[in-house]
Design a protein around this motif. Structure first.
Motif, PDB file in Angstrom:
ATOM      1  N   SER A 161       0.841  -1.179   0.000  1.00  0.00           N
ATOM      2  CA  SER A 161       0.000   0.000   0.000  1.00  0.00           C
ATOM      3  C   SER A 161       0.880   1.233   0.000  1.00  0.00           C
ATOM      4  O   SER A 161       1.884   1.283   0.707  1.00  0.00           O
ATOM      5  CB  SER A 161      -0.897  -0.001   1.235  1.00  0.00           C
ATOM      6  OG  SER A 161      -1.726   1.130   1.227  1.00  0.00           O
ATOM      7  N   THR A 162       0.508   2.201  -0.790  1.00  0.00           N
ATOM      8  CA  THR A 162       1.225   3.465  -0.834  1.00  0.00           C
ATOM      9  C   THR A 162       0.211   4.596  -0.719  1.00  0.00           C
ATOM     10  O   THR A 162      -0.811   4.582  -1.396  1.00  0.00           O
ATOM     11  CB  THR A 162       2.001   3.620  -2.164  1.00  0.00           C
ATOM     12  OG1 THR A 162       2.853   2.502  -2.323  1.00  0.00           O
ATOM     13  CG2 THR A 162       2.831   4.881  -2.156  1.00  0.00           C
ATOM     14  N   PHE A 163       0.493   5.526   0.172  1.00  0.00           N
ATOM     15  CA  PHE A 163      -0.343   6.711   0.344  1.00  0.00           C
ATOM     16  C   PHE A 163       0.453   7.934  -0.047  1.00  0.00           C
ATOM     17  O   PHE A 163       1.608   8.083   0.359  1.00  0.00           O
ATOM     18  CB  PHE A 163      -0.725   6.903   1.820  1.00  0.00           C
ATOM     19  CG  PHE A 163      -1.604   5.846   2.385  1.00  0.00           C
ATOM     20  CD1 PHE A 163      -2.968   5.855   2.146  1.00  0.00           C
ATOM     21  CD2 PHE A 163      -1.080   4.855   3.183  1.00  0.00           C
ATOM     22  CE1 PHE A 163      -3.777   4.890   2.690  1.00  0.00           C
ATOM     23  CE2 PHE A 163      -1.893   3.880   3.730  1.00  0.00           C
ATOM     24  CZ  PHE A 163      -3.241   3.901   3.486  1.00  0.00           C
ATOM     25  N   HIS A 164      -0.168   8.782  -0.807  1.00  0.00           N
ATOM     26  CA  HIS A 164       0.346  10.141  -0.958  1.00  0.00           C
ATOM     27  C   HIS A 164      -0.632  10.969  -0.144  1.00  0.00           C
ATOM     28  O   HIS A 164      -1.832  11.011  -0.469  1.00  0.00           O
ATOM     29  CB  HIS A 164       0.369  10.596  -2.417  1.00  0.00           C
ATOM     30  CG  HIS A 164       0.675  12.046  -2.533  1.00  0.00           C
ATOM     31  ND1 HIS A 164       1.937  12.565  -2.329  1.00  0.00           N
ATOM     32  CD2 HIS A 164      -0.122  13.105  -2.786  1.00  0.00           C
ATOM     33  CE1 HIS A 164       1.904  13.864  -2.471  1.00  0.00           C
ATOM     34  NE2 HIS A 164       0.656  14.218  -2.741  1.00  0.00           N
ATOM     35  N   PHE A 165      -0.173  11.586   0.930  1.00  0.00           N
ATOM     36  CA  PHE A 165      -1.056  12.295   1.849  1.00  0.00           C
ATOM     37  C   PHE A 165      -0.652  13.756   1.925  1.00  0.00           C
ATOM     38  O   PHE A 165       0.482  14.077   2.278  1.00  0.00           O
ATOM     39  CB  PHE A 165      -0.990  11.643   3.234  1.00  0.00           C
ATOM     40  CG  PHE A 165      -1.808  12.350   4.272  1.00  0.00           C
ATOM     41  CD1 PHE A 165      -3.178  12.476   4.118  1.00  0.00           C
ATOM     42  CD2 PHE A 165      -1.213  12.875   5.401  1.00  0.00           C
ATOM     43  CE1 PHE A 165      -3.944  13.131   5.073  1.00  0.00           C
ATOM     44  CE2 PHE A 165      -1.962  13.517   6.365  1.00  0.00           C
ATOM     45  CZ  PHE A 165      -3.337  13.647   6.201  1.00  0.00           C
ATOM     46  N   ASP A 166      -1.590  14.625   1.560  1.00  0.00           N
ATOM     47  CA  ASP A 166      -1.394  16.058   1.647  1.00  0.00           C
ATOM     48  C   ASP A 166      -2.307  16.568   2.755  1.00  0.00           C
ATOM     49  O   ASP A 166      -3.513  16.713   2.559  1.00  0.00           O
ATOM     50  CB  ASP A 166      -1.731  16.713   0.310  1.00  0.00           C
ATOM     51  CG  ASP A 166      -1.454  18.209   0.298  1.00  0.00           C
ATOM     52  OD1 ASP A 166      -1.374  18.822   1.387  1.00  0.00           O
ATOM     53  OD2 ASP A 166      -1.321  18.757  -0.811  1.00  0.00           O
ATOM     54  N   GLN A 167      -1.743  16.803   3.916  1.00  0.00           N
ATOM     55  CA  GLN A 167      -2.523  17.188   5.090  1.00  0.00           C
ATOM     56  C   GLN A 167      -3.213  18.540   4.897  1.00  0.00           C
ATOM     57  O   GLN A 167      -4.285  18.772   5.434  1.00  0.00           O
ATOM     58  CB  GLN A 167      -1.627  17.227   6.325  1.00  0.00           C
ATOM     59  CG  GLN A 167      -2.388  17.400   7.612  1.00  0.00           C
ATOM     60  CD  GLN A 167      -1.515  17.179   8.825  1.00  0.00           C
ATOM     61  OE1 GLN A 167      -0.344  16.861   8.733  1.00  0.00           O
ATOM     62  NE2 GLN A 167      -2.097  17.341   9.997  1.00  0.00           N
ATOM     63  N   GLU A 168      -2.642  19.415   4.086  1.00  0.00           N
ATOM     64  CA  GLU A 168      -3.222  20.734   3.891  1.00  0.00           C
ATOM     65  C   GLU A 168      -4.350  20.734   2.861  1.00  0.00           C
ATOM     66  O   GLU A 168      -5.229  21.583   2.899  1.00  0.00           O
ATOM     67  CB  GLU A 168      -2.126  21.715   3.519  1.00  0.00           C
ATOM     68  CG  GLU A 168      -1.123  21.828   4.661  1.00  0.00           C
ATOM     69  CD  GLU A 168      -0.117  22.937   4.455  1.00  0.00           C
ATOM     70  OE1 GLU A 168      -0.338  23.796   3.593  1.00  0.00           O
ATOM     71  OE2 GLU A 168       0.873  22.911   5.192  1.00  0.00           O
ATOM     72  N   ASP A 169      -4.321  19.783   1.929  1.00  0.00           N
ATOM     73  CA  ASP A 169      -5.386  19.665   0.935  1.00  0.00           C
ATOM     74  C   ASP A 169      -5.603  18.189   0.627  1.00  0.00           C
ATOM     75  O   ASP A 169      -4.932  17.612  -0.229  1.00  0.00           O
ATOM     76  CB  ASP A 169      -5.026  20.438  -0.335  1.00  0.00           C
ATOM     77  CG  ASP A 169      -6.150  20.430  -1.363  1.00  0.00           C
ATOM     78  OD1 ASP A 169      -7.221  19.830  -1.105  1.00  0.00           O
ATOM     79  OD2 ASP A 169      -5.954  21.026  -2.439  1.00  0.00           O
ATOM     80  N   ILE A 170      -6.545  17.588   1.337  1.00  0.00           N
ATOM     81  CA  ILE A 170      -6.777  16.142   1.236  1.00  0.00           C
ATOM     82  C   ILE A 170      -7.119  15.722  -0.197  1.00  0.00           C
ATOM     83  O   ILE A 170      -6.847  14.597  -0.598  1.00  0.00           O
ATOM     84  CB  ILE A 170      -7.886  15.689   2.230  1.00  0.00           C
ATOM     85  CG1 ILE A 170      -7.926  14.153   2.365  1.00  0.00           C
ATOM     86  CG2 ILE A 170      -9.238  16.217   1.835  1.00  0.00           C
ATOM     87  CD1 ILE A 170      -6.822  13.567   3.140  1.00  0.00           C
ATOM     88  N   SER A 171      -7.651  16.641  -1.007  1.00  0.00           N
ATOM     89  CA  SER A 171      -8.000  16.280  -2.384  1.00  0.00           C
ATOM     90  C   SER A 171      -6.763  16.006  -3.239  1.00  0.00           C
ATOM     91  O   SER A 171      -6.875  15.406  -4.306  1.00  0.00           O
ATOM     92  CB  SER A 171      -8.863  17.372  -3.033  1.00  0.00           C
ATOM     93  OG  SER A 171      -8.111  18.554  -3.211  1.00  0.00           O
ATOM     94  N   ASN A 172      -5.589  16.394  -2.765  1.00  0.00           N
ATOM     95  CA  ASN A 172      -4.331  16.078  -3.458  1.00  0.00           C
ATOM     96  C   ASN A 172      -3.755  14.735  -3.009  1.00  0.00           C
ATOM     97  O   ASN A 172      -2.647  14.382  -3.391  1.00  0.00           O
ATOM     98  CB  ASN A 172      -3.289  17.172  -3.226  1.00  0.00           C
ATOM     99  CG  ASN A 172      -3.614  18.440  -3.976  1.00  0.00           C
ATOM    100  OD1 ASN A 172      -4.198  18.388  -5.050  1.00  0.00           O
ATOM    101  ND2 ASN A 172      -3.263  19.570  -3.397  1.00  0.00           N
ATOM    102  N   SER A 173      -4.485  14.015  -2.179  1.00  0.00           N
ATOM    103  CA  SER A 173      -4.018  12.730  -1.655  1.00  0.00           C
ATOM    104  C   SER A 173      -4.465  11.591  -2.560  1.00  0.00           C
ATOM    105  O   SER A 173      -5.400  11.731  -3.347  1.00  0.00           O
ATOM    106  CB  SER A 173      -4.566  12.517  -0.245  1.00  0.00           C
ATOM    107  OG  SER A 173      -4.128  13.545   0.620  1.00  0.00           O
ATOM    108  N   SER A 174      -3.785  10.458  -2.434  1.00  0.00           N
ATOM    109  CA  SER A 174      -4.161   9.266  -3.199  1.00  0.00           C
ATOM    110  C   SER A 174      -3.690   8.026  -2.448  1.00  0.00           C
ATOM    111  O   SER A 174      -2.832   8.100  -1.578  1.00  0.00           O
ATOM    112  CB  SER A 174      -3.544   9.303  -4.598  1.00  0.00           C
ATOM    113  OG  SER A 174      -2.135   9.291  -4.504  1.00  0.00           O
TER     114      SER A 174
END
Length: 165
Positions: free
Chosen positions: A32-45
């Motif tokens: 599993s790989t997460f790209h997590f953008d805490q400031e803008d969750i819509s940029n996460s995957s």
């Protein structure tokens, strides 16, 4: 990018099975790989890959049936893959939408999940999916598999992932 800590992660699946009541097993190998953008969750995957030949309930006889061509067909379909297309925050939780590739069939799937930022390096995510196995052409027996009497139609996948940068 966050990478899953396999020591702190559980991925379990369960389905009603007349002989047992409920068959519950976990995947022993997955990525599993997460790209997590805490400031803008819509940029996460997120992308999750489960190895079908590693499902284990502690009951080898039943696990062989689940891995066989009668159900998951692990030889032909070695992976179950979920890849997000959208993540967003709702009132009390988060929601992810994406594509689930299971048994050679792709379907859109959306579900809520909880997310906890433990520190700058660590996050924990927890959620559950419910799917109908027949929507993915998983047919236990062509004649006996009517109405999900022997093997339930609904599969629940519960997961809790700890991931670190």
């Amino acid at each position: 990018e966050y990478i899953m800590d396999k020591e702190q992660t559980t991925i379990k699946a369960s389905v009603r099975y007349t002989v047992l009541g409920v068959y519950t097993a976990q995947f022993l190998d997955y990525e599993s790989t997460f790209h997590f953008d805490q400031e803008d969750i819509s940029n996460s995957s997120v992308q999750m890959i489960f190895k079908t030949n590693t499902i284990d309930s502690g009951m080898p006889r039943f696990d062989r049936i689940v891995r066989s061509s009668r159900l998951l067909d692990a030889a032909k379909y070695p992976n179950i893959t979920f890849k997000s297309t959208r993540i967003y925050e709702r009132e009390n939780d988060y929601w992810v939408e994406g594509n689930l590739d299971l048994h050679g069939v792709q379907r859109n799937l959306g579900f809520p999940f909880e997310l906890e930022v433990m520190d700058e390096e660590t996050i924990r995510a927890k959620g559950s999916w419910k799917i109908n196995r027949k929507s993915f052409n998983i047919i236990w027996h062509p004649v006996l598999d009517v109405g999900g009497i022997l093997v339930g139609n609904k599969i629940t996948i519960n997961w809790e992932i700890l991931a670190e940068k």
